[in-house]
Design an enzyme around this catalytic site. Structure first.
Site, mmCIF file in Angstrom:
data_model
loop_
_atom_site.group_PDB
_atom_site.id
_atom_site.type_symbol
_atom_site.label_atom_id
_atom_site.label_comp_id
_atom_site.label_asym_id
_atom_site.label_seq_id
_atom_site.Cartn_x
_atom_site.Cartn_y
_atom_site.Cartn_z
ATOM 1 C CB CYS A 2 -0.871 0.024 1.249
ATOM 2 S SG CYS A 2 -1.834 -1.456 1.498
ATOM 3 N NE ARG A 27 4.083 1.931 -1.743
ATOM 4 C CZ ARG A 27 5.220 1.261 -1.533
ATOM 5 N NH1 ARG A 27 6.205 1.382 -2.393
ATOM 6 N NH2 ARG A 27 5.347 0.459 -0.501
ATOM 7 C CD1 TRP A 75 -2.070 -5.769 -2.695
ATOM 8 C CD2 TRP A 75 -2.768 -4.747 -4.543
ATOM 9 N NE1 TRP A 75 -2.209 -6.715 -3.662
ATOM 10 C CE2 TRP A 75 -2.635 -6.122 -4.818
ATOM 11 C CE3 TRP A 75 -3.189 -3.918 -5.570
ATOM 12 C CZ2 TRP A 75 -2.906 -6.688 -6.046
ATOM 13 C CZ3 TRP A 75 -3.465 -4.479 -6.801
ATOM 14 C CH2 TRP A 75 -3.326 -5.840 -7.035
ATOM 15 C CG ASN A 101 3.027 -0.668 2.789
ATOM 16 O OD1 ASN A 101 2.397 -1.621 2.344
ATOM 17 N ND2 ASN A 101 4.262 -0.393 2.409
ATOM 18 N N GLY A 102 1.770 -3.016 4.982
ATOM 19 C CA GLY A 102 2.449 -4.234 5.436
ATOM 20 C C GLY A 102 1.424 -5.289 5.825
ATOM 21 C CD GLU A 480 6.027 -17.804 -16.750
ATOM 22 O OE1 GLU A 480 5.067 -18.303 -17.380
ATOM 23 O OE2 GLU A 480 6.104 -16.589 -16.509
ATOM 24 C CE LYS A 484 6.911 -13.345 -17.380
ATOM 25 N NZ LYS A 484 5.799 -14.134 -17.709
ATOM 26 C CD GLU A 487 3.986 -13.121 -21.087
ATOM 27 O OE1 GLU A 487 2.826 -12.899 -20.758
ATOM 28 O OE2 GLU A 487 4.904 -13.353 -20.263
ATOM 29 C CG HIS A 503 9.583 -38.788 -30.015
ATOM 30 N ND1 HIS A 503 9.923 -40.056 -30.451
ATOM 31 C CD2 HIS A 503 9.774 -38.802 -28.678
ATOM 32 C CE1 HIS A 503 10.266 -40.807 -29.420
ATOM 33 N NE2 HIS A 503 10.177 -40.072 -28.322
ATOM 34 C CE LYS A 602 -0.208 -8.024 -14.126
ATOM 35 N NZ LYS A 602 0.989 -8.868 -14.287
HETATM 36 C C1 BG6 Z 1 -2.425 -12.762 -19.502
HETATM 37 C C2 BG6 Z 1 -1.299 -12.059 -18.771
HETATM 38 O O1 BG6 Z 1 -3.209 -11.811 -20.161
HETATM 39 O O2 BG6 Z 1 -3.243 -13.472 -18.602
HETATM 40 C C3 BG6 Z 1 -0.431 -13.112 -18.153
HETATM 41 O O3 BG6 Z 1 -0.540 -11.276 -19.671
HETATM 42 C C4 BG6 Z 1 -1.275 -13.947 -17.199
HETATM 43 O O4 BG6 Z 1 0.659 -12.508 -17.451
HETATM 44 C C5 BG6 Z 1 -2.547 -14.485 -17.860
HETATM 45 O O5 BG6 Z 1 -0.501 -15.026 -16.723
HETATM 46 C C6 BG6 Z 1 -3.522 -14.959 -16.792
HETATM 47 O O6 BG6 Z 1 -3.890 -13.810 -16.047
HETATM 48 P P1 BG6 Z 1 -4.378 -14.000 -14.530
HETATM 49 O O7 BG6 Z 1 -4.659 -12.625 -14.040
HETATM 50 O O8 BG6 Z 1 -5.616 -14.870 -14.581
HETATM 51 O O9 BG6 Z 1 -3.242 -14.681 -13.817
#
Ligand code: BG6
Length: 607
Positions: A2, A27, A75, A101-102, A480, A484, A487, A503, A602
């Site tokens: 926060c 934050r 948050w 905050n914490g 993953e 990354k 993306e 294969h 996001k």
């Molecule tokens: C994608 C994000 O749109 O959705 C990823 O860019 C994320 O980073 C994926 O892993 C799932 O999103 P969430 O919020 O359900 O974890």
């Protein structure tokens, strides 16, 4: 995470507090509030949602008189993002207001004690115990009451406090959450970070853990946790506001990678009590565990890959079959799911449409649902029978990092928790708990052990394609790692089960083809080594991720990334870190928009 701010001086406090909160909104932004003292009267204004709502409610602060005050943007970690749960929180006698905050790890016990002593709670937050403790300990000296209160708290806290008996004064207390004092001309400030201060002053004092500060318009006094006054030197801020929001890093993603030791600690520490894993929020599920015949993990994107990594620990420790299914597939697959299925739904945002739809489909077939989410009060959290929060704090970068590692950390803890409650946890329980507690330190080591990553990134950043290979737990991390890279750097990257190369996929290996080989699981190390030899014999250049003492791999690979020794069962959150950094520096070399990659969001709240 926060944001808190405080001001005392001659100017009207409310507009300054609101301005400071706007700078801290990254934050946390699910609710906000200010408490301003005018003479001996404290007035509190709180809203659900963004700072803009608070500005609207207070006429940009014009309707709130007084030149001393504190503010907070939240948050949520404990208690949904409602107005009641928004900070500041008031004592029952109305003389104290607190922002925090914490995370207060022992808040439940303190809450019960305070209720027994007759204190009335207005919210579900952990924070509220603080303001009632201050009232309980107050005998005319605020600093003494704060010291006694702090001695009762376990966890992390940056506190802002005002008392109606002391107009013109604000108090700040720091333990494991950042808190900085701003030194003005006949006015003084505190804030969670410099972004909220640099518009007013560049002269700051960084409080350290266990320190208290008493601020009036013309004086700042600082004390240690015994009440002894101490002198601290001021620093001069050279950052601009933009840079400060990212904590001095070039991108939120890099900041959030570096936050992972603290984020994983925040997810783990409050749930280890007396050497055992304890989830207060899963009390009801324990009695249902013996009826569970199958666990299905569903999610999207990195959250799905977190499930792929956590599956191994769940199966190994709980001895219950675990399936991982992409939510976008599960929702249309006419799944074999019933009341004996535990559906674990993973989502950072808690709002991903495919994940919500899959969850509803499985609920309609009788599944019990456990959500692992970061955003308190999100749709998936509200839909689930049980919810475990990852407490990662706001994640701003679109490509998740601390969201992913805290999700896996929660799955590791669920595996231990379920196994222990099912009586299936062998005598190595203590060792496994120790491995879990070592994760934050080992994540930090994985960051520190690889200074060569920026240079390696320059070697790979123009590759046409990258292959990530691994077996078992390493394969889950490879998934993953490849995502990354795709993306944020826009390079084509694919993860392959190393045993699957022969294969078909090995047909793609040609001279200088980069292959990133994950070699962190001793049980399949020799097999992966043979895959490295296979691809090298066809001209590939191999970057291996492994332990420092793994001499066979060290001699076979062309380049190396390291992680500290760790049990493969819990090493995914460590292994991923060098791969996050590799993707970051490749993307940086390619001049990509790292925090907001093209075409991505996001959270995808549509199908
Ligand atoms: C994608 C994000 O749109 O959705 C990823 O860019 C994320 O980073 C994926 O892993 C799932 O999103 P969430 O919020 O359900 O974890």
């Amino acid at each position: 995470m926060c944001g808190i701010v405080g001001f005392t001086g001659k100017q009207s406090a409310a507009p300054i507090l609101l301005d400071g909160l706007k700078k801290l909104e990254y934050r946390g932004y699910d609710s906000a509030g200010i408490a301003v003292m005018d003479g001996n009267t404290i007035s509190v204004s709180k809203v659900r949602g963004r700072i803009a709502n608070l500005c609207e409610k207070t006429g940009d602060g014009a309707s709130v008189p007084g030149s001393t005050g504190i503010g907070h943007t939240r948050w949520a970690t404990h208690g949904a993002p409602t107005e009641e749960n928004a900070h500041p929180h008031l004592s029952n006698d109305g003389r104290f207001a607190v922002v925090h905050n914490g995370i207060i790890e022992n808040y439940m016990a303190l809450r019960e004690e305070l209720i027994r002593d007759g204190y009335r709670f207005q919210s579900e937050t952990d924070t509220e115990v603080i303001v009632h403790l201050i009232e309980m300990y107050y005998r005319g000296n605020v600093r003494d009451a704060l010291i006694k209160t702090a001695n009762r708290l376990r966890g992390s806290y940056a506190l802002g406090v005002i008392c109606s008996e002391e107009p013109g004064r604000i108090y700040a207390v720091r333990e494991a959450s950042p808190l900085i004092l701003g030194i003005g001309m006949e006015e003084n400030f505190f804030a969670s970070d410099v972004t909220a201060l640099v518009n007013h002053t560049r002269n700051v004092v960084y409080l350290e853990d266990g320190e208290f500060a008493e601020l009036s318009g013309d004086e700042i006094r600082i004390f240690d946790c015994t009440g002894r006054e101490i002198n601290k030197k001021a620093s001069r801020i050279s950052w601009d506001v933009q840079a400060a929001e990212k904590g001095g890093y070039d991108h939120f993603m890099l900041k959030e990678i570096m936050e992972q030791p603290a984020a994983v600690k925040a997810a783990i520490a409050p749930r280890i009590k007396n050497g055992k894993i304890d989830f207060d929020e899963l009390g009801g599920l324990v009695s249902e565990l013996p009826e569970i015949r199958k666990i299905v993990i569903t999610a999207c994107g990195s959250a799905y890959y977190a499930g792929c990594a956590g599956k191994y620990a769940l199966e190994r420790l709980c001895r219950i079959p675990v399936e991982t299914q992409l939510a976008s597939e599960l929702r249309y697959s006419d799944p074999l799911i019933d009341g004996s299925t535990l559906l674990i739904v993973i989502s950072q945002s808690g709002e991903t449409a495919d994940t919500i739809a899959a969850m509803k489909e499985c609920k309609s077939r009788g599944a019990r649902t456990l959500a692992v989410v970061n955003v308190v009060g999100s749709s998936i959290a509200s839909l689930a029978d049980y919810t475990v929060y990852t407490w990662a704090g706001p994640e701003i970068a679109v490509a998740t990092t601390k969201g992913y590692t805290t999700q896996i950390s929660v799955l590791y803890m669920l595996a231990l928790f379920f196994a222990e409650r099912l009586g299936r946890l062998g005598e190595d329980a203590g060792g496994l708990i120790g491995q879990l507690q070592a994760l934050p330190r080992r994540i930090q080591q994985a960051i520190d052990m690889n200074p060569s990553i920026p240079a390696l990134a320059m070697k790979y950043h123009e590759s046409r394609a990258l292959f990530f290979i691994g077996r078992n737990t390493d394969y889950a991390v490879a998934l993953e790692g490849a995502l990354k890279m795709k993306e944020i750097s826009y390079l084509h990257a694919e993860a392959y089960a190393a045993g699957e190369l022969k294969h078909g996929t090995i047909a793609l290996i040609e001279e200088h083809q980069p292959v990133i080989a994950l070699c962190c699981n001793p049980s399949v190390m020799e097999k992966t080594l043979s895959n490295i030899v296979e691809v090298k014999s066809r001209g590939a250049e191999v970057l291996a991720l492994t332990f420092r003492n793994n001499h066979k791999i060290l001699s076979a690979a062309d380049d190396l990334l390291f992680i500290p020794d760790a049990d493969a069962l819990f090493s995914a959150v460590i292994e991923i870190v060098p791969l996050q950094l590799l993707a970051y520096y490749v993307a940086k070399a390619n001049g990509c928009d790292i925090d907001k990659p093209k075409n991505l969001a996001k959270s995808v709240t549509v199908e």
